[in-house]
Scaffold this active site. Structure first.
Site, short mmCIF file in Angstrom:
data_model
loop_
_atom_site.label_atom_id
_atom_site.label_comp_id
_atom_site.label_asym_id
_atom_site.label_seq_id
_atom_site.Cartn_x
_atom_site.Cartn_y
_atom_site.Cartn_z
CG ASP A 1 14.24 57.83 37.38
OD1 ASP A 1 14.55 57.14 38.37
OD2 ASP A 1 15.10 58.41 36.68
C1 BGC Z 1 17.87 57.39 38.33
C2 BGC Z 1 17.69 56.15 37.49
C3 BGC Z 1 17.88 54.91 38.34
C4 BGC Z 1 16.93 54.96 39.50
C5 BGC Z 1 16.99 53.74 40.38
C6 BGC Z 1 17.08 57.33 39.61
O1 BGC Z 1 17.41 58.38 40.47
O2 BGC Z 1 17.49 58.52 37.59
O3 BGC Z 1 18.58 56.16 36.41
O4 BGC Z 1 17.68 53.76 37.57
O5 BGC Z 1 17.23 56.11 40.29
O6 BGC Z 1 18.14 53.68 41.11
#
Ligand code: BGC
Length: 741
Positions: free
Chosen positions: A289
């Site tokens: 993430d």
């Molecule tokens: C979130 C994810 C997301 C990623 C990309 C993160 O902050 O936790 O769910 O897919 O950002 O945008």
């Protein structure tokens, strides 16, 4: 699409030959580039860290990232939605640069299109996952996902960071609304349906299961804060949805940003390799993430510096780092290989998985170029599915008839010819209906709303007739002066009822952290004041989590939960309120009565030992609750046998009768109670569910077929199996007993 398996025969498939030969020509830098993912904003023109509008590439940065460092993946949107034409411009510009790098491998673009194409302007936006869950309708979930895939892929983006398969077992968690609710079986079935819709539709498209795993159950209830979940419980509750979707062929997984039992999941080899790869057999791509390798040293403090953090994450099993703003990861990883700390074989393992995914998504055939813009699908193809999902999600929680204005019948559907007064802080906002990840990350900028889609008050005027609706807008921070204004308008309009849009405005991730789950005090005051006018109140919650409101619940004649129903949500609510649709939504979670009194429906017996009449469990509304405008009764529940063996399937029938005048879209919930078990059994567990239509005056026989293996639980040795003994099945509070020998 073919998933990620290797050929069964000894011979290499074309794909394997291609990947082997490509890999053999790649430099270490090219391989590490494949494992690097940057956000679009990192290669756009900026001034003082802000992206300049209209957005365009910063040619030096774009060349550095895409050509020199050979970055293999880009994500996100540069802060807001774009037209399909703008997306084509971005994707084309990225792939043209990728074609100039040494490896010439196309870039894999990923995005959060979590309830439709959230970052494509004028696309079709359906309900968020919590609303989809309330439909309990796998086919609708599949169709909505397929619609998303068709539109997003037409922008040139083949990879979606969806579905969320974390469970919503704690409504304090600000990502509750991104889940399919509290139950592992419901999340598993709908998760599989969503993956199927994304990956097996008309275009090559990949799903991402996120966030692996146990993310939604931290001690504090706040985003990305520590969780303490023993492995047995992790496997019992939080693993099934991921396992089911992996078995269904999901192509990628994103890792939980948090820590569990003191170990950040991004550094947990036991979970990311022993369990995910060796035990579950996941062959796809594991992506981190946002910035989570950096956070191993910056936030979690388990690494001294970036380089050590990178080594830890690679050793744990990640394939791709969502870096997402700089090129330090690539440099650190190259160094780690050059000094012999990380082997090149380990790098090859990840690169192979990434190349495999790029092959499956046909990137080598197309060079990653977007399909012709004139083939962008006509949105009218998908609107019906999104609207249907919104309609089936709306959940009527309370509908009473004691009010003087409606003495003989429940207030809903709102009949008659009297005026309907529409107010409340969510009644005049399309953003409220859509929630986060809509147009922008936080979903709160009306500039990116879909033109022409009505908010609740507009939809009410459309369905009831503009002359019947009197409306008065309110913002979230309304005060007593605003309430006085509303009171004056109600007194003048003398409506037959007041429809109140209650709930929350959008938030995403930690921005939605909250210290108090109670409904906001100004909204409660509004309810109290209007109640004192002796006008019936229909409270419509437009919100992502169940806020508690026990003190004012008795003051409302009807309560409706709309969740975050999307662009077609206003009309869906109106159709339920005017009765043109017989409501069918059912709660996919337990609605707590008080902020500190939350228990899921599948709590343990010892959770309710308090010697009062409620037995310690007194939710505002139970899991699975939802009313309709007809009366459905269950009777004659019987099982074919009373004794079963381990490989057997329970068979039985129950009769479902509709005594009312409207067709019921009924939800049959099959719960099991395990009387005695070596791990304390839950008071009940959902073991099957199905939607059935029952016509007016009709009785249908529901055939129950439940494999005994579905009654299993995770034992102390972490193995999943059924323990013989006495069980009870419960369908709509009618029971049938049996034994497993
Ligand atoms: C979130 C994810 C997301 C990623 C990309 C993160 O902050 O936790 O769910 O897919 O950002 O945008």
């Amino acid at each position: 699409m073919g998933g990620c398996g290797s050929a069964a025969t000894g011979e290499k498939s074309d794909k394997q030959v291609f990947i082997d030969s490509l890999l053999s020509t790649m430099s270490l830098e090219a391989k590490v580039g494949e494992m690097t993912q940057l956000t679009l904003g990192a290669i756009l023109q900026k001034e003082k860290k802000k992206i300049i509008e209209p957005q365009d590439f910063d040619s030096l940065r774009a060349a550095e990232a895409l050509i020199e460092y050979q970055v293999g993946s880009i994500l996100n949107c540069g802060n807001h939605a774009h037209t399909p034409a703008k997306w084509h411009e971005f994707i084309t510009g990225i792939q043209e640069r990728a074609a100039l790098k040494e490896s010439r491998i196309p870039v894999l673009y990923g995005i959060d299109a979590i309830h439709g194409p959230t970052y494509t302007s004028e696309a079709v936006l359906g309900p968020q996952q919590i609303g989809l869950a309330a439909t309990w309708n796998e086919e609708l979930v599949r169709k909505n996902a397929a619609a998303t895939a068709a539109q997003v892929a037409a922008c040139g983006i083949p990879w979606n960071f969806s579905p969320v398969l974390d469970l919503g077992r704690d409504p304090r968690w600000p990502r509750f609304w991104e889940t399919f609710g509290e139950d592992p079986l419901l999340a598993s079935r709908l998760g599989v349906a969503m993956v199927d819709g994304y990956q097996n539709g008309e275009v090559p498209f990949a799903a991402t299961l996120k966030h692996f795993f146990g993310y939604g159950f931290s001690l504090s209830g706040k985003d990305r804060t520590p969780a303490w979940i023993p492995e047995r419980e992790l496997r019992e509750y939080f693993l099934p949805s991921f396992k089911a979707a992996i078995d269904a062929g999901a192509m990628s997984i994103m890792v939980n940003s948090g820590e569990i039992n003191g170990i950040p999941v991004h550094a947990n080899r036991h979970l990311l390799t022993d369990l995910l790869r060796d035990e579950l057999g996941f062959k796809g791509v594991v992506v981190t993430d946002w910035a989570d390798i950096k956070y191993l040293y910056k936030r979690h403090k388990v690494a001294e510096d970036y380089k050590e953090a990178t080594r830890m994450a690679i050793e744990a099993g990640i394939d791709m780092s969502m870096v997402p703003l700089d090129l330090e990861f690539s440099e650190a990883l190259v160094e780690l290989v050059q000094e012999g700390t990380v082997s090149e074989e380990r790098i090859d393992l990840s690169v192979r998985r990434i190349l495999n995914m790029k092959w499956e998504l046909a990137l080598f055939e197309t060079g990653g170029m977007p399909p012709a813009l004139q083939n962008y699908p006509d949105k009218s193809r998908f609107e019906g599915t999104a609207a249907r999902a919104a309609l089936e999600s709306i959940t009527v929680l309370k509908n009473e008839g004691q009010h003087a204005v409606y003495p003989d019948r429940p207030i809903l559907p709102i009949g008659g010819t009297g005026k309907v007064f529409v107010t409340g802080p969510t009644a005049h906002s399309l953003n409220a209906l859509n929630g986060g990840w809509t147009g922008t990350w936080q979903g709160n900028n009306p500039l990116y709303n879909t033109p022409g889609r009505p908010h609740l008050a507009e939809a009410m005027a459309g369905h009831f007739g503009a002359d019947r609706i009197v409306d008065a807008p309110l913002t979230m921070d309304f005060d007593s002066e605003d309430i006085d204004r509303i009171v004056r308008s109600i007194k003048t309009a003398r409506p037959a009822c007041v429809v109140l849009g209650l709930g929350e405005m959008p938030y995403t991730e930690f921005v939605g952290n909250d210290e108090d789950l109670s409904l906001f005090s100004n909204q409660k005051e509004l309810v109290r004041t209007i109640h004192a006018l002796n006008v019936p109140i229909v409270g419509v919650f437009i919100e992502g989590r169940p806020r508690t409101f026990a003190d004012i619940e008795p003051l409302m004649d009807a309560v409706v939960m709309a969740y975050l129903p999307g662009d077609y949500g206003g009309q869906a609510i109106a159709q339920v309120l005017d009765g043109s649709y017989n409501p069918s939504g059912r709660l996919p979670f337990t609605w707590p009565r008080h902020p500190s009194a939350h228990l899921t429906y599948d709590h343990k017996h010892a959770d309710r030992f308090e010697p009062d009449s409620s037995g310690g469990f007194y939710p505002q509304y139970p899991f699975g609750h939802g009313l309709s405008y007809t009366t459905v009764e269950y009777s004659n529940f019987s099982l074919k046998d009373s004794i079963y063996h381990l490989g057997d399937t329970i068979r039985g029938t129950v009769e479902i009768s509709n005594a009312g005048e409207r067709t019921a879209n009924e939800l049959v919930l099959v719960f099991a109670q395990d009387h005695v078990a070596s791990i304390t059994p839950s008071v009940r567990r959902l073991r099957d569910f199905k939607r059935v239509y029952v016509g007016p005056g009709e009785t249908v026989t529901y055939d129950l077929k439940l494999p005994i293996s579905d009654l299993s639980f995770v034992h102390r040795d972490l193995k999943d199996r059924v323990e013989p003994g006495a069980f009870t099945l419960v369908i709509n509070e009618i029971t049938a007993d049996f034994k497993v020998e």
